[in-house]
Design a protein around this motif. Structure first.
Motif, PDB file in Angstrom:
ATOM      1  N   ALA A 196       0.832  -1.203   0.000  1.00 46.91           N
ATOM      2  CA  ALA A 196       0.000   0.000   0.000  1.00 46.91           C
ATOM      3  C   ALA A 196       0.868   1.254   0.000  1.00 46.91           C
ATOM      4  O   ALA A 196       0.586   2.230  -0.704  1.00 46.91           O
ATOM      5  N   PHE A 197       1.932   1.247   0.797  1.00 46.94           N
ATOM      6  CA  PHE A 197       2.812   2.401   0.841  1.00 46.94           C
ATOM      7  C   PHE A 197       3.541   2.600  -0.497  1.00 46.94           C
ATOM      8  O   PHE A 197       3.876   3.720  -0.852  1.00 46.94           O
ATOM      9  N   ALA A 198       3.801   1.502  -1.212  1.00 48.28           N
ATOM     10  CA  ALA A 198       4.533   1.598  -2.474  1.00 48.28           C
ATOM     11  C   ALA A 198       3.626   1.936  -3.649  1.00 48.28           C
ATOM     12  O   ALA A 198       4.099   2.106  -4.768  1.00 48.28           O
ATOM     13  N   SER A 199       2.332   2.023  -3.413  1.00 47.74           N
ATOM     14  CA  SER A 199       1.369   2.238  -4.491  1.00 47.74           C
ATOM     15  C   SER A 199       1.212   3.729  -4.780  1.00 47.74           C
ATOM     16  O   SER A 199       0.735   4.487  -3.941  1.00 47.74           O
ATOM     17  N   ARG A 200       1.603   4.137  -5.976  1.00 50.02           N
ATOM     18  CA  ARG A 200       1.425   5.547  -6.354  1.00 50.02           C
ATOM     19  C   ARG A 200      -0.045   5.944  -6.439  1.00 50.02           C
ATOM     20  O   ARG A 200      -0.403   7.052  -6.027  1.00 50.02           O
ATOM     21  N   PRO A 201      -0.927   5.084  -6.974  1.00 52.06           N
ATOM     22  CA  PRO A 201      -2.343   5.468  -6.977  1.00 52.06           C
ATOM     23  C   PRO A 201      -2.899   5.721  -5.578  1.00 52.06           C
ATOM     24  O   PRO A 201      -3.660   6.670  -5.369  1.00 52.06           O
ATOM     25  N   LEU A 202      -2.511   4.892  -4.593  1.00 54.16           N
ATOM     26  CA  LEU A 202      -3.005   5.107  -3.232  1.00 54.16           C
ATOM     27  C   LEU A 202      -2.430   6.378  -2.628  1.00 54.16           C
ATOM     28  O   LEU A 202      -3.138   7.124  -1.940  1.00 54.16           O
ATOM     29  N   ALA A 314      -9.968   3.920  -2.917  1.00 57.13           N
ATOM     30  CA  ALA A 314      -8.840   3.441  -2.116  1.00 57.13           C
ATOM     31  C   ALA A 314      -9.079   2.023  -1.628  1.00 57.13           C
ATOM     32  O   ALA A 314      -8.160   1.200  -1.576  1.00 57.13           O
ATOM     33  N   ALA A 315     -10.319   1.721  -1.272  1.00 61.93           N
ATOM     34  CA  ALA A 315     -10.650   0.387  -0.759  1.00 61.93           C
ATOM     35  C   ALA A 315     -10.633  -0.680  -1.848  1.00 61.93           C
ATOM     36  O   ALA A 315     -10.589  -1.866  -1.538  1.00 61.93           O
ATOM     37  N   SER A 316     -10.663  -0.266  -3.123  1.00 62.40           N
ATOM     38  CA  SER A 316     -10.753  -1.238  -4.213  1.00 62.40           C
ATOM     39  C   SER A 316      -9.495  -1.305  -5.067  1.00 62.40           C
ATOM     40  O   SER A 316      -9.496  -1.905  -6.128  1.00 62.40           O
ATOM     41  N   GLN A 317      -8.397  -0.691  -4.614  1.00 67.63           N
ATOM     42  CA  GLN A 317      -7.170  -0.711  -5.399  1.00 67.63           C
ATOM     43  C   GLN A 317      -6.549  -2.100  -5.417  1.00 67.63           C
ATOM     44  O   GLN A 317      -6.498  -2.786  -4.389  1.00 67.63           O
ATOM     45  N   SER A 321      -5.272  -4.857   0.529  1.00 73.94           N
ATOM     46  CA  SER A 321      -6.591  -5.113   1.093  1.00 73.94           C
ATOM     47  C   SER A 321      -7.359  -3.807   1.226  1.00 73.94           C
ATOM     48  O   SER A 321      -6.780  -2.715   1.172  1.00 73.94           O
ATOM     49  N   ALA A 322      -8.668  -3.914   1.428  1.00 75.40           N
ATOM     50  CA  ALA A 322      -9.489  -2.709   1.595  1.00 75.40           C
ATOM     51  C   ALA A 322      -9.028  -1.903   2.806  1.00 75.40           C
ATOM     52  O   ALA A 322      -8.910  -0.675   2.747  1.00 75.40           O
ATOM     53  N   ALA A 323      -8.747  -2.602   3.928  1.00 71.42           N
ATOM     54  CA  ALA A 323      -8.316  -1.904   5.137  1.00 71.42           C
ATOM     55  C   ALA A 323      -6.982  -1.200   4.918  1.00 71.42           C
ATOM     56  O   ALA A 323      -6.791  -0.050   5.333  1.00 71.42           O
ATOM     57  N   ALA A 324      -6.041  -1.889   4.240  1.00 70.59           N
ATOM     58  CA  ALA A 324      -4.740  -1.286   3.972  1.00 70.59           C
ATOM     59  C   ALA A 324      -4.880  -0.092   3.037  1.00 70.59           C
ATOM     60  O   ALA A 324      -4.219   0.932   3.206  1.00 70.59           O
ATOM     61  N   GLY A 325      -5.753  -0.209   2.035  1.00 62.69           N
ATOM     62  CA  GLY A 325      -5.967   0.896   1.114  1.00 62.69           C
ATOM     63  C   GLY A 325      -6.529   2.124   1.803  1.00 62.69           C
ATOM     64  O   GLY A 325      -6.072   3.250   1.580  1.00 62.69           O
ATOM     65  N   ALA A 329      -4.542   5.704   2.359  1.00 68.17           N
ATOM     66  CA  ALA A 329      -5.119   6.954   1.881  1.00 68.17           C
ATOM     67  C   ALA A 329      -5.225   7.975   3.008  1.00 68.17           C
ATOM     68  O   ALA A 329      -4.919   9.159   2.828  1.00 68.17           O
ATOM     69  N   ALA A 330      -5.648   7.519   4.188  1.00 67.68           N
ATOM     70  CA  ALA A 330      -5.745   8.428   5.334  1.00 67.68           C
ATOM     71  C   ALA A 330      -4.367   8.943   5.746  1.00 67.68           C
ATOM     72  O   ALA A 330      -4.197  10.110   6.095  1.00 67.68           O
ATOM     73  N   PHE A 331      -3.362   8.055   5.698  1.00 70.83           N
ATOM     74  CA  PHE A 331      -2.007   8.448   6.065  1.00 70.83           C
ATOM     75  C   PHE A 331      -1.475   9.539   5.136  1.00 70.83           C
ATOM     76  O   PHE A 331      -1.000  10.577   5.579  1.00 70.83           O
ATOM     77  N   PHE A 332      -1.569   9.304   3.834  1.00 69.41           N
ATOM     78  CA  PHE A 332      -1.051  10.288   2.887  1.00 69.41           C
ATOM     79  C   PHE A 332      -1.885  11.577   2.899  1.00 69.41           C
ATOM     80  O   PHE A 332      -1.370  12.663   2.629  1.00 69.41           O
ATOM     81  N   GLY A 333      -3.159  11.453   3.233  1.00 70.87           N
ATOM     82  CA  GLY A 333      -4.001  12.645   3.304  1.00 70.87           C
ATOM     83  C   GLY A 333      -3.554  13.634   4.351  1.00 70.87           C
ATOM     84  O   GLY A 333      -3.732  14.851   4.204  1.00 70.87           O
TER      85      GLY A 333
END
Length: 381
Positions: A196-202, A314-317, A321-325, A329-333
């Motif tokens: 999740a952290f490595a995902s640019r879309p997230l 974010a939950a469907s990337q 997982s949905a929770a990780a997504g 998203a909340a972290f980067f926000g």
């Protein structure tokens, strides 16, 4: 015999939470004028508020696991009422900073735990109801902001204090008696896996969501100062900016699930960000009291769908997982939310409030570009 349902009790908490935020937003211009804050100092206070809010949302998971989410919600709602009431009557800078920060922490705790309660109810019903609950919160802001602006300039500002205490305490009692106790299930921040952290879309989604929330907060926190500056003789109506913003946002959120059934999430986010940037641009041009209120209404329409659609994406990337997504998203926000009020205050102090609102318009345009560049069209699961 009439019985209060868990859904209605939780919705009442969302509404009461909105009443509290609306009372603060509508009275903020009067509070700033009363204690003599300059824009940069006000921006610093809002930054502390935001930091405390985010800290509460991060720690709510551990607290709810120990005391249950329901207990954390009831206690934080009851405690936030007198803190907010004291903030509405504050008359010195030191107390203002302390109370603004305390209210930020308690409001963040209420926000997280009431959303956890709403999510549990939504899962139990098997159909989407959470967006409507957010609409109830926006409706509470809309009603309270307009009234609080008038009350703050009257001879009886304590009326707003009584209203927020009654609203939050009644809603807390409704939750206590109507909502079943959870089993201390974890809510709030969850562990984020490395994918999740490595995902640019997230990361991009998180920044877009954070930018939108920062802009929503700016519309509420700064609208009163904008309208008071444009028409000092209409200071009693300075709460109309936040009221129209929240009212239009409520209309959007009550219908967002129907919109999502017809329009892809990414496309809806792009269109919404474009509309919101137009609203900020209109306010930045200093068009006068009435057109500035229209600008805040446009911002409300524009921001209403971004957060629900963003978290759904974010939950469907893929690859997380949905929770990780959601957690990623909340972290980067937070990287967009935390510095925004401090930067806005500094720009308003050095240049003007108009320049600060132009900056928010540019932030939304950048978020739109990031959505188009990095976020795929994948539909919500």
């Amino acid at each position: 015999m009439w019985v209060l349902t868990p859904r209605a009790a939780t919705a009442s908490m969302f509404f009461a939470f909105g009443v509290g935020l609306g009372a603060w937003s509508g009275a903020s211009a009067a509070i700033v004028a009363r204690i003599g804050l300059d824009p940069s100092t006000y921006g610093a206070a809002l930054t502390l508020f935001t930091a405390a809010y985010l800290a509460a949302m991060s720690s709510a998971g551990a607290i709810s696991r120990r005391f249950t989410a329901k207990r954390a919600l009831v206690v934080s709602a009851v405690a936030s009422a007198p803190a907010l009431a004291a903030l509405l009557l504050v008359d010195d800078v030191v107390s203002y900073f302390a109370l603004q920060t305390a209210y930020g922490f308690l409001a963040g705790m209420v926000d997280l735990t009431m959303n956890a309660a709403g999510a549990r109810i939504e899962r139990g019903l098997g159909r989407p109801v959470l967006a409507g609950m957010h609409g109830a919160a926006s409706a509470g802001v809309a009603i309270a902001a307009a009234a609080a602006g008038l009350i703050a300039t009257s001879a009886a500002p304590w009326i707003s204090c009584a209203v927020v205490i009654i609203a939050l305490w009644v809603a807390a009692a409704a939750v206590e008696f109507a909502v079943a106790a959870d089993r201390g299930e974890p809510v709030g921040a969850v562990a984020v896996d490395r994918r999740a952290f490595a995902s640019r879309p997230l990361a991009a989604l998180g920044l877009v969501i954070g930018a939108c929330i920062a802009c929503e907060s700016a519309a509420m926190a700064w609208s009163g100062l904008v309208l008071r500056r444009e028409a000092p003789e209409l200071a009693a109506f300075a709460g109309l900016g936040a009221s129209f913003f929240a009212g239009c946002q409520a209309l959007q959120r009550f219908n967002v699930d129907r919109l999502r059934a017809r329009v892809a999430d990414r496309r809806l986010i792009v269109a919404s960000l474009a509309v919101a940037s137009v609203g900020f641009s209109l306010v930045a041009f200093e068009p006068g009291f009435a057109l500035s209120v229209v600008g805040f209404a446009i911002i409300g329409f524009g921001t209403g769908a971004v957060v629900p659609c963003g978290f759904a994406l974010a939950a469907s990337q893929p690859g997380a997982s949905a929770a990780a997504g959601l957690s990623a998203a909340a972290f980067f926000g937070a990287f967009a939310r935390l510095p925004a009020p401090l930067i806005a205050g500094a720009v308003a102090e050095a240049l003007s409030l108009s320049a600060a609102f132009a900056l928010f318009a540019l932030l939304l345009i950048a978020a739109l570009a990031a959505t188009l560049r990095f976020v795929g069209p994948r539909a919500a699961a």
